[in-house]
Design a protein around this motif. Structure first.
Motif, short mmCIF file in Angstrom:
data_model
loop_
_atom_site.label_atom_id
_atom_site.label_comp_id
_atom_site.label_asym_id
_atom_site.label_seq_id
_atom_site.Cartn_x
_atom_site.Cartn_y
_atom_site.Cartn_z
N SER A 109 -10.72 0.89 -2.76
CA SER A 109 -9.32 1.75 -3.21
C SER A 109 -9.31 2.92 -2.32
CB SER A 109 -9.24 1.82 -4.72
OG SER A 109 -8.08 2.50 -4.98
N ASN A 110 -8.04 3.27 -2.18
CA ASN A 110 -7.69 4.59 -1.77
C ASN A 110 -7.65 5.73 -2.68
OD1 ASN A 110 -5.01 4.61 -2.87
ND2 ASN A 110 -3.98 3.80 -1.14
N CYS A 123 0.99 -1.26 0.08
CA CYS A 123 -0.14 0.13 -0.02
C CYS A 123 1.08 1.20 -0.08
CB CYS A 123 -1.04 -0.08 1.23
SG CYS A 123 -2.08 1.42 1.10
N TYR A 166 -0.31 4.02 1.19
CA TYR A 166 -0.82 4.86 2.38
C TYR A 166 -0.15 4.47 3.55
CZ TYR A 166 -4.25 8.12 -0.19
OH TYR A 166 -4.99 8.75 -0.76
N CYS A 214 -5.31 1.41 9.81
CA CYS A 214 -5.16 0.20 9.13
C CYS A 214 -5.42 -1.17 9.81
CB CYS A 214 -4.05 0.17 8.35
SG CYS A 214 -3.80 -0.88 7.06
N THR A 268 -5.53 6.70 -5.30
CA THR A 268 -4.28 6.90 -5.90
C THR A 268 -4.13 6.58 -7.46
OG1 THR A 268 -3.07 6.71 -3.75
CG2 THR A 268 -1.69 6.82 -5.85
N ASP A 313 -6.05 9.12 7.68
CA ASP A 313 -5.35 8.73 6.34
C ASP A 313 -3.84 9.12 6.60
OD1 ASP A 313 -8.01 8.01 5.58
OD2 ASP A 313 -7.44 8.08 3.74
N GLU A 350 -3.56 -2.03 -1.18
CA GLU A 350 -4.28 -1.30 -2.18
C GLU A 350 -4.35 -1.98 -3.57
OE1 GLU A 350 -6.04 1.04 -4.72
OE2 GLU A 350 -5.96 1.45 -2.38
#
Length: 329
Positions: free
Chosen positions: A109-110, A43, A45, A50, A112, A149, A84
């Motif tokens: 998904s985050n 990931c 992030y 998390c 990006t 985040d 991710e």
């Protein structure tokens, strides 16, 4: 020549099995309509909430996933996660593989990769009718994103949402973790974003889980989440609310089957809202959500797997899994 089928390893060789989950099913007898799959643990992030923060575990093999798809006894809705999931180099092939076996696909998904319009066009070109779920814990507010985040990512999130909508991804979900006394106003922000982007069809609000990384904040219960959302979002006067899963009603035989973990309803003709009480013990028996145990052909209940696997990571990789102190970021 037909490729030999994968041999299922012994469950005890894998973290989930070491922890002894109460219910384990064979893929061949999967009872769950929804299956969560961690495509990768990588990931980009470093979120403060998390539940799965160890990044060094290997990516899932596409050949292994093909065999899972072949062996499932009926159609399922896959939900690709991670890490991710869009960072997996064969992410799009996982989507097409699932579709070729008549399974449905969503992913979380985050954003990006989705902030790159060319990536979203490639996703669209698969012609698979995915549900693209975008995590938007801070809505448009970087102060909330920094708290949850761990970065100023509002601009990236909004670019991802715009790309998904503009490139014609027809079913978009936006989701937020609600942290007590931090980002309650994101409830209204996500509704406003759904009004701006016609392809947003689902909004998910969920509590934090006291697993993996978490700041010591008391999670919202399902009842509290419902009261919060009801106070922020007026009922649609022109459309009767249609409840799909009533996790607040313990009456035997209701569609939630009594685990009391989620509450789903249709807010209006366009938007469905889902509230989830994340990782409460009752949800270990959830009939709806299963989790593929990586490297095996076995499936557990999603919430139990999440809690036990996160606990395993905290024991085996403590440097990655320390609870963060408020104000340390």
């Amino acid at each position: 020549m037909e490729k030999a089928a994968h041999k299922a390893p012994e469950l005890k060789e894998y973290p989930s099995g070491k922890l002894g989950s109460k219910i384990v099913h064979s893929v061949d007898r999967n009872p769950f309509p929804l299956l969560y799959v961690d495509l990768t643990h990588r990931c980009n992030y470093n979120c403060n909430y998390c539940y799965n923060p160890v990044r060094s575990l290997p990516d899932m093999s596409l050949d292994y996933f093909k065999e899972v798809c072949r062996r499932l006894p009926g159609r399922v809705a896959f939900r690709f996660m991670g890490g991710e999931p869009t960072l997996h180099p064969q992410f799009l092939e996982f989507i097409t593989t699932a579709s070729e076996h008549n399974h449905m696909v969503s992913f979380v998904s985050n954003g990006t990769m989705l902030a790159d319009s060319s990536f979203v066009r490639a996703l669209k070109s698969t012609a698979v009718p995915v549900i693209a779920t975008l995590s938007m814990n801070g809505g448009t507010n970087n102060e909330w994103y920094r708290y949850i985040d761990n970065d100023d990512v509002a601009e990236e999130k909004l670019a991802a949402l715009k790309n998904l909508n503009d490139e014609g991804i027809g079913r978009i979900a936006i989701t937020a973790i609600i942290v007590r006394d931090v980002n309650e106003e994101v409830v209204e922000e996500l509704m406003a974003l759904a009004g701006r982007y016609k392809n947003v069809r689902y909004i998910h609000y969920r509590s934090i889980g006291k697993v993996g990384r978490f700041i010591d904040s008391e999670p919202y219960t399902l009842q509290e989440l419902k009261l919060l959302v009801d106070s922020k979002i007026p009922h649609d006067e022109n459309y009767k609310r249609k409840v799909k899963f009533d996790g607040l009603d313990a009456t035997p035989g209701n569609r939630c089957f009594g685990c009391m973990g989620c509450y789903e309803y249709r807010h209006d003709h366009k938007i469905e809202i889902c509230l989830i009480d994340f990782a409460k013990p009752d949800t270990f028996s959830c009939w709806k959500r299963g989790k593929l145990i990586e490297g095996t052909f076995q499936i557990e209940t999603f919430f139990e797997n999440m809690v036990r696997f996160s606990s395993y990571l905290g024991t085996e990789y403590p440097e990655h899994n320390l609870a963060l102190e408020t104000g340390s970021f």
